[in-house]
Design a protein around this motif. Structure first.
Motif, PDB file in Angstrom:
ATOM      1  N   THR A 190       5.482  11.667  -0.858  1.00 30.30           N
ATOM      2  CA  THR A 190       4.412  11.198   0.017  1.00 30.30           C
ATOM      3  C   THR A 190       5.006  10.918   1.397  1.00 30.30           C
ATOM      4  O   THR A 190       6.020  10.220   1.508  1.00 30.30           O
ATOM      5  CB  THR A 190       3.759   9.927  -0.545  1.00 30.30           C
ATOM      6  N   PRO A 207       0.807  -1.237   0.000  1.00 31.04           N
ATOM      7  CA  PRO A 207       0.000   0.000   0.000  1.00 31.04           C
ATOM      8  C   PRO A 207       0.832   1.276   0.000  1.00 31.04           C
ATOM      9  O   PRO A 207       0.487   2.242  -0.670  1.00 31.04           O
ATOM     10  CB  PRO A 207      -0.846  -0.133   1.278  1.00 31.04           C
ATOM     11  N   TRP A 208       1.923   1.315   0.788  1.00 29.33           N
ATOM     12  CA  TRP A 208       2.710   2.546   0.850  1.00 29.33           C
ATOM     13  C   TRP A 208       3.334   2.876  -0.503  1.00 29.33           C
ATOM     14  O   TRP A 208       3.429   4.049  -0.894  1.00 29.33           O
ATOM     15  CB  TRP A 208       3.797   2.427   1.937  1.00 29.33           C
ATOM     16  N   TYR A 209       3.771   1.841  -1.252  1.00 37.22           N
ATOM     17  CA  TYR A 209       4.361   2.065  -2.575  1.00 37.22           C
ATOM     18  C   TYR A 209       3.291   2.541  -3.560  1.00 37.22           C
ATOM     19  O   TYR A 209       3.496   3.510  -4.315  1.00 37.22           O
ATOM     20  CB  TYR A 209       5.015   0.777  -3.073  1.00 37.22           C
ATOM     21  N   LEU A 210       2.139   1.873  -3.540  1.00 31.04           N
ATOM     22  CA  LEU A 210       1.064   2.240  -4.467  1.00 31.04           C
ATOM     23  C   LEU A 210       0.538   3.642  -4.166  1.00 31.04           C
ATOM     24  O   LEU A 210       0.194   4.396  -5.076  1.00 31.04           O
ATOM     25  CB  LEU A 210      -0.074   1.218  -4.363  1.00 31.04           C
ATOM     26  N   LYS A 211       0.484   4.005  -2.876  1.00 34.30           N
ATOM     27  CA  LYS A 211       0.031   5.348  -2.518  1.00 34.30           C
ATOM     28  C   LYS A 211       0.996   6.399  -3.050  1.00 34.30           C
ATOM     29  O   LYS A 211       0.571   7.449  -3.551  1.00 34.30           O
ATOM     30  CB  LYS A 211      -0.105   5.452  -0.998  1.00 34.30           C
ATOM     31  N   ALA A 212       2.291   6.138  -2.963  1.00 31.87           N
ATOM     32  CA  ALA A 212       3.297   7.108  -3.397  1.00 31.87           C
ATOM     33  C   ALA A 212       3.275   7.291  -4.910  1.00 31.87           C
ATOM     34  O   ALA A 212       3.280   8.417  -5.418  1.00 31.87           O
ATOM     35  CB  ALA A 212       4.682   6.681  -2.929  1.00 31.87           C
ATOM     36  N   ILE A 260       4.571   9.241   5.032  1.00 34.47           N
ATOM     37  CA  ILE A 260       3.847   8.177   5.751  1.00 34.47           C
ATOM     38  C   ILE A 260       4.345   8.192   7.190  1.00 34.47           C
ATOM     39  O   ILE A 260       5.506   7.849   7.460  1.00 34.47           O
ATOM     40  CB  ILE A 260       4.066   6.813   5.087  1.00 34.47           C
ATOM     41  N   ASN A 312      -4.483  12.160   9.155  1.00 34.53           N
ATOM     42  CA  ASN A 312      -5.557  11.296   9.632  1.00 34.53           C
ATOM     43  C   ASN A 312      -5.804  11.420  11.131  1.00 34.53           C
ATOM     44  O   ASN A 312      -6.609  10.676  11.695  1.00 34.53           O
ATOM     45  CB  ASN A 312      -5.256   9.836   9.283  1.00 34.53           C
ATOM     46  N   GLY A 351       0.920   6.703  -6.927  1.00 33.17           N
ATOM     47  CA  GLY A 351      -0.364   7.216  -7.397  1.00 33.17           C
ATOM     48  C   GLY A 351      -0.609   8.658  -7.007  1.00 33.17           C
ATOM     49  O   GLY A 351      -1.615   9.241  -7.397  1.00 33.17           O
ATOM     50  N   SER A 352       0.293   9.241  -6.216  1.00 34.35           N
ATOM     51  CA  SER A 352       0.107  10.617  -5.763  1.00 34.35           C
ATOM     52  C   SER A 352       0.573  11.590  -6.835  1.00 34.35           C
ATOM     53  O   SER A 352       1.518  11.329  -7.581  1.00 34.35           O
ATOM     54  CB  SER A 352       0.880  10.843  -4.467  1.00 34.35           C
TER      55      SER A 352
END
Length: 594
Positions: A153, A140-145, A155, A224, A147-148
């Protein structure tokens, strides 16, 4: 013997004397209150300065790491590592990248580790290894970065990732900064990512010198509401960072029978919120006893002041309030009200003067209204009588006969439409005509204009069934259609369309002219609506602004004022328009049966 009433002047003198004595008595109370407020204000200002400084230092720290990631990306060996076509030189590029990352770690003690992850799941790192063989590119952390849309990004707590630190750093000890790497030849193609872990101890060092008294502290939370860093304190989790709303402000929380004030500010760069927490009771403990006794004395003084104010103000405020209420009624147009109290003082004299003023204004308004109505009717009569009906009909019949002789059917149709246009416009001097005649009149006008402008526009006339016999003021649609053509359709590109519709809603008839022309800007529409509103005032020079420099035009103004003069302020025209979309003009007219 009748005792004369006290004058307003004397009553005000007594009130002023009482108000002058009150500050002298309350001076000993206000002092401690101001002192305690000053201490609280100083603590708040100090906390805000500390928050701003911490926020600035955090942004500086993250900016340096972002610059470092840009430097890593620009390094040739690292750049070649992310390229899939490195071939036999891949090992060489990885060794050079490791050497460069070692140098970065020696000069940046705040960094816990650096890892390069390619899009095909190859990794290079000095101190980081995989825990399992699962691909990092699916985490998830890689995909979030990748995709930003932002550069990096952040975390705050990278829990659960498939990475082990050889130096013993856990997910609670670091903050991760991930920068996606894009192919320079294909910007939308991701070739990998650079992972830089920031030691949480470096953030703790930033807050080491930040002191908020004996019991206060600072903490940092992410977007968050999760804690990034907080000191060991029994109240931190009860304060509930998730409950903070907005990017900046202050709030109060109660914990362990104490009220804590929280001042917070969110960084526009990192998205983190830095908050300062301190106990209000602890800050003001030294002056609490002074405040306690000051409140007792102050409460008694305020109570006395209220009693005196009520006593002195009642005899003055009540009649003045009544007179003011009457004035507000007069502002709404109600001139039937009168001041009825029989008083002999200054307020009584004001009341009598008010009654005379209201009577005079009412007479003047009636006079102006009737004069304006006669003026408008005279102007309309003059305009209508400028056309000689018999001469006009005979001339048009002659032209139509000559066109038929020469078999010019298009001229016959044009002259027929013009004849219909003038016949309805004159209508034997009648002011009210059936709705079907009004629609024929505007249809004739549209036919003539369509011939003139050829394929510039089409038109549609729609009428609800059973209402064509209703009577309306004549020639109220043609000026609006003319505006739609000259100020809407003519200004647009391509072919336009004009819709004329009529429908009944209860006791009212609504006639609409709608075009898909160029429309009006919002500021011009607002001015137009203000002119419509101000026209109800019927100033003698109002037509000057409308006809020459205004935004409505003489024809539309004439329609609006005729409807207003005949049926009152509830009826007239309203505008709706959007720039680049079109304009909709609605006439509200009473539904008058034959």
């Amino acid at each position: 013997m009748k005792i004369p009433s006290l004058s307003i002047r004397n009553r005000l003198l007594f009130s002023f004397l009482a108000l002058l004595l009150l500050p002298v008595i309350t001076l000993g109370v206000v002092g401690p209150l101001i002192f305690s407020r000053s201490i609280e204000t100083q603590v708040i200002d100090h906390t805000l300065r500390m928050i701003a400084q911490v926020d600035k230092n955090l942004e500086y720290l993250i900016v340096n790491l972002e610059k470092l990631s840009n430097l890593l990306e620009a390094t040739p060996s690292i750049h070649q590592f992310f390229m899939p076509s490195a071939g036999a030189l891949q090992k060489k590029y990885e060794q050079e990248a490791l050497a460069f990352m070692d140098a970065c770690l020696k000069t940046h003690r705040e960094i816990a580790g650096i890892m390069l992850i390619s899009s095909d799941d190859r990794i290079v790192s000095n101190h980081y290894t995989r825990i399992t063989r699962d691909p990092l590119t699916l985490e998830p952390w890689y995909l979030k970065a990748v995709g930003s849309t932002s550069g990096i990004t952040i975390i705050s707590r990278p829990i659960g990732r498939n990475i082990r630190s050889q130096l013993g750093y856990g997910s609670d000890d670091v903050v991760s900064i991930v920068k996606p790497i894009r192919d320079p030849d294909h910007f939308n193609r991701i070739t990998g990512a650079i992972l830089i872990d920031l030691r949480l101890e470096s953030i703790q060092e930033l807050l080491a010198d930040s002191s908020l008294g004996r019991d206060g502290y600072l903490y940092i939370s992410d977007q968050n509401g999760e804690l990034v860093f907080a000191p060991v304190n029994q109240t931190i989790y009860r304060i509930a960072p998730r409950q903070i709303e907005g990017s900046e402000g202050r709030t109060l929380r109660r914990c362990n029978h104490e009220v804590f004030q929280i001042l917070y500010k969110q960084s526009s760069y990192t998205g983190w919120t830095t908050a300062g927490v301190f106990s209000i009771q602890s800050v003001l403990r030294e002056v609490s006893f002074i405040r306690f006794y000051a409140l007792i004395v102050g409460s008694f003084t305020v109570l006395l002041a209220i009693l005196l104010s009520v006593f002195f103000a009642s005899s003055i405020a009540l009649p003045v309030e009544k007179l003011r209420s009457l004035m507000r009624q007069a502002e709404t147009g109600d001139f039937s009200i009168r001041f009825s109290e029989n008083r002999q003082d200054e307020i009584g004299q004001l009341g009598h003067s008010f009654n005379r003023m209201i009577l005079e204004i009412s007479n003047l308004i009636d006079q102006v209204y009737h004069e304006q109505q006669r003026k408008r009717e005279t102007e309309l009569r003059v305009l209508q009588e400028q056309i000689k009906p018999h001469f006009l009909y005979n001339t048009l019949d002659t032209i139509q006969w000559m066109a038929q002789e020469h078999r010019a059917q298009d001229i016959v149709d044009m002259v027929s439409a013009l004849t219909q246009l003038f016949r309805v416009g004159l209508s034997k001097g009648q002011e009210m005509i059936p709705l079907r005649e009004e629609l024929r009149h505007v249809e004739s006008y549209l036919f003539i204009q369509k011939v003139r402008y050829e394929d510039k526009f089409d038109y549609t006339i729609s009428i609800s069934p059973g209402i064509d016999q209703l009577r309306v003021l004549k020639v109220i649609l043609q000026p609006l259609v003319e505006n739609a053509i000259y100020h809407g359709i003519k200004e647009r590109r391509g072919k336009g369309h004009i819709l004329v519709s009529a429908e009944r809603e209860g006791p009212d008839l609504f006639l609409t002219v709608e075009d898909d022309g160029i429309g009006m800007p919002a500021d011009k529409l607002a001015q137009l609506q203000e002119e419509l509103k101000s026209s109800h005032q019927l100033h003698t020079d109002s037509h000057k602004d409308w006809g020459e420099g205004g935004h409505i035009g003489f024809g539309a103004r004439n329609v609006h004022e005729r409807i207003f003069l005949n049926f009152g302020p509830d009826y007239g025209i309203t505008y709706q328009s959007t720039w680049g979309v079109g304009t909709r003009v609605t006439i509200r007219h009473p539904a008058i049966e034959v």
